[in-house]
Design a protein around this motif. Structure first.
Motif, short mmCIF file in Angstrom:
data_model
loop_
_atom_site.label_atom_id
_atom_site.label_comp_id
_atom_site.label_asym_id
_atom_site.label_seq_id
_atom_site.Cartn_x
_atom_site.Cartn_y
_atom_site.Cartn_z
N LYS A 166 0.83 -1.22 0.00
CA LYS A 166 0.00 0.00 0.00
C LYS A 166 0.86 1.27 0.00
O LYS A 166 0.53 2.25 -0.68
N ALA A 167 1.93 1.24 0.79
CA ALA A 167 2.79 2.44 0.84
C ALA A 167 3.36 2.72 -0.55
O ALA A 167 3.34 3.87 -1.02
N TYR A 168 3.84 1.68 -1.24
CA TYR A 168 4.42 1.91 -2.57
C TYR A 168 3.35 2.25 -3.61
O TYR A 168 3.61 3.02 -4.53
N GLU A 169 2.16 1.70 -3.45
CA GLU A 169 1.07 2.08 -4.37
C GLU A 169 0.82 3.59 -4.23
O GLU A 169 0.67 4.31 -5.22
N ALA A 170 0.81 4.06 -2.98
CA ALA A 170 0.59 5.49 -2.74
C ALA A 170 1.73 6.32 -3.31
O ALA A 170 1.50 7.34 -3.97
N VAL A 171 2.96 5.86 -3.09
CA VAL A 171 4.13 6.61 -3.58
C VAL A 171 4.08 6.72 -5.11
O VAL A 171 4.40 7.77 -5.68
N ARG A 172 3.65 5.65 -5.78
CA ARG A 172 3.59 5.70 -7.25
C ARG A 172 2.52 6.68 -7.75
O ARG A 172 2.53 7.10 -8.89
N ASN A 173 1.60 7.06 -6.87
CA ASN A 173 0.59 8.06 -7.21
C ASN A 173 1.12 9.48 -7.15
O ASN A 173 0.49 10.41 -7.64
N ILE A 174 2.23 9.63 -6.43
CA ILE A 174 2.73 10.99 -6.12
C ILE A 174 3.81 11.37 -7.11
O ILE A 174 4.59 10.52 -7.55
#
Ligand code: AMP
Ligand code: GLY
Length: 415
Positions: A396-404
């Motif tokens: 989840k953390a990396y999914e969020a980071v890829r959004n930014i």
């Protein structure tokens, strides 16, 4: 009650967010705060190191409670100055903060009270330090005595590196007065663990353990940074090790501080290494770690402000301090070039990051202008995800980071 938070990074964003949940809070201020913090607190342009300015502001706004989060104002005596004005504070006074601001004080304390740590020698002359380094088997660790913005430690693989570190510290004064005296330490090996703890000087309650990732690049390569990511709990920190640390390190440390007339109240940070000879203290910090706070505070069930008040009032034994099951993974998004030279002022696109379940985006170095967020520091965001287990927290953390996205954004892919 009126509350103020001193500081303006991701750690203070996390503290502000959780303090704001408490119904007792009337006005919440952050000095100086940052773009993200402004969602929860009124940010005031007073530097965290302007102790006179902070005290004057507290008087003017009738502040009841202050959280002093960064190391510099704690070492400068911000808590002493505010308490003298009748403002209750979370954080150690100047004498207790020396456990971080003088590594030599911390080492001598550990030796006196038999708290396990690396063997060491203290030097106040460059010649003594160089001849000791020449005779030592490398690697050895060279440490400036005082605060050095996280840059005062060198793990020297050979004499050439040791010599460079000693000269930079003691001759070229890279850290000013902080490097007038140095420590040369035995190099320990083993997994590193951070344990943040609440203590009122008598009772100590460890929070969930964590693991920081200090090096800039994947595979623990590159220069040391303030921290590029955290997982919590730390997989190496078993209940047996936790019990041993409590007995041999945590309780002896708070007893030692009390016995020295330096009762520690606040968050005491234990930087530990799990060696083959048992856990040993690498460093103490007198505050929450950053980004450890962004990973650990989201796992806390109890109300943060209530616990902080109990710490201040020496009533920590009277209230429950509970944590959730599950795990956190926190990934720092940094500016290209950090920890060296970097540019700021780029607009940040958050995509859909904040809508992913369990994700919180803490701002480390951002500013808010006309409703848009811009980069303003080396570490820009600390993106944390809480989930049932570490694997899904990490996803989840990396999914969020890829959004930014922002110009030059860089992060480690192996937290
Ligand atoms: P500090 O600035 O005190 O956090 O130290 C930075 C890093 O240097 C620590 O996180 C460790 O990885 C490393 N370090 C410090 N002291 C030692 C030691 N005695 N042995 C091995 N590594 C060390
Ligand atoms: N992340 C390490 C520190 O706050 O000192």
């Amino acid at each position: 009650m009126n509350v103020m938070i001193i500081g303006g990074g991701g750690r203070e964003h996390a503290i502000a967010k959780y303090i704001a949940k408490n119904q007792k809070v009337g006005k919440l201020y952050a000095l100086p705060g940052n773009g993200g913090i402004s969602e929860f607190a009124e940010c005031v342009k007073i530097s965290a190191e302007d102790i006179d300015g902070i005290v004057e502001f507290a008087r003017e706004k009738a502040i009841d409670f202050a959280v002093v989060a960064p190391d510099d104002p704690l070492a400068m005596g911000a808590v002493d100055a505010l308490e003298a004005e009748g403002v209750k504070c979370f954080g150690p006074d100047k004498k207790a903060a020396e456990i971080e601001s003088s590594k030599i004080f911390a080492k001598e304390l550990m030796t006196k009270y038999n708290i396990p740590t690396a063997r060491y020698k203290i030097f106040d002359s460059i010649d003594g330090a160089l001849s000791h380094a020449a005779l030592s088997d490398c690697p050895i660790v060279i440490k400036a005595d005082g605060l050095a913005k996280g840059k005062g430690v060198t793990v020297a693989e050979n004499f050439r590196e040791a010599r460079e570190a000693i000269i930079s510290c003691m001759k070229n004064k890279a850290f000013g007065k902080s490097g007038e005296r140095i420590l040369i330490e035995e190099c320990l090996t083993g997994p590193e663990v951070t344990v943040l703890s609440f203590t009122d000087g008598n009772t100590i309650i460890p929070m969930i353990s964590s693991m920081d990732h200090k090096r800039a690049y994947d595979g623990n390569k590159g220069p040391n940074t303030g921290g590029m990511g955290v997982i919590a709990p730390n997989p190496y920190y078993t209940p047996e090790i936790a019990e041993e640390c409590m007995k041999k390190i945590f309780i002896p440390t708070i007893k030692a501080m009390k016995n020295e007339g330096r009762t520690f109240k606040g968050c005491l940070y234990f930087g530990l290494m799990l060696t083959v000879d048992g856990p040993k203290v690498i460093e103490y910090n007198c505050r929450f770690g950053d980004p450890e706070a962004e990973a650990v505070l989201p796992l806390m069930k109890s109300d943060l402000l209530d616990v902080m008040i109990a710490v201040r009032d020496e009533k920590l034994a009277d209230i429950p301090v509970k944590f959730k099951d599950g795990a956190s993974c926190c990934v720092v998004c940094a500016s290209s070039g950090y920890p060296g030279h970097y540019l700021t002022g780029y607009e940040i696109d958050f995509g859909n990051a904040a809508n992913i379940e369990g994700v919180e985006v803490f701002h480390s170095g951002t500013k808010l202008e006309n409703g848009k967020y811009y980069t303003s520091g080396g570490r820009v965001l600390a993106v944390n995800a809480v989930s049932d287990n570490l694997t899904s927290a990490r996803e989840k953390a990396y999914e969020a980071v890829r959004n930014i996205n922002f110009e030059g954004m860089r992060y480690r892919s192996d937290i």
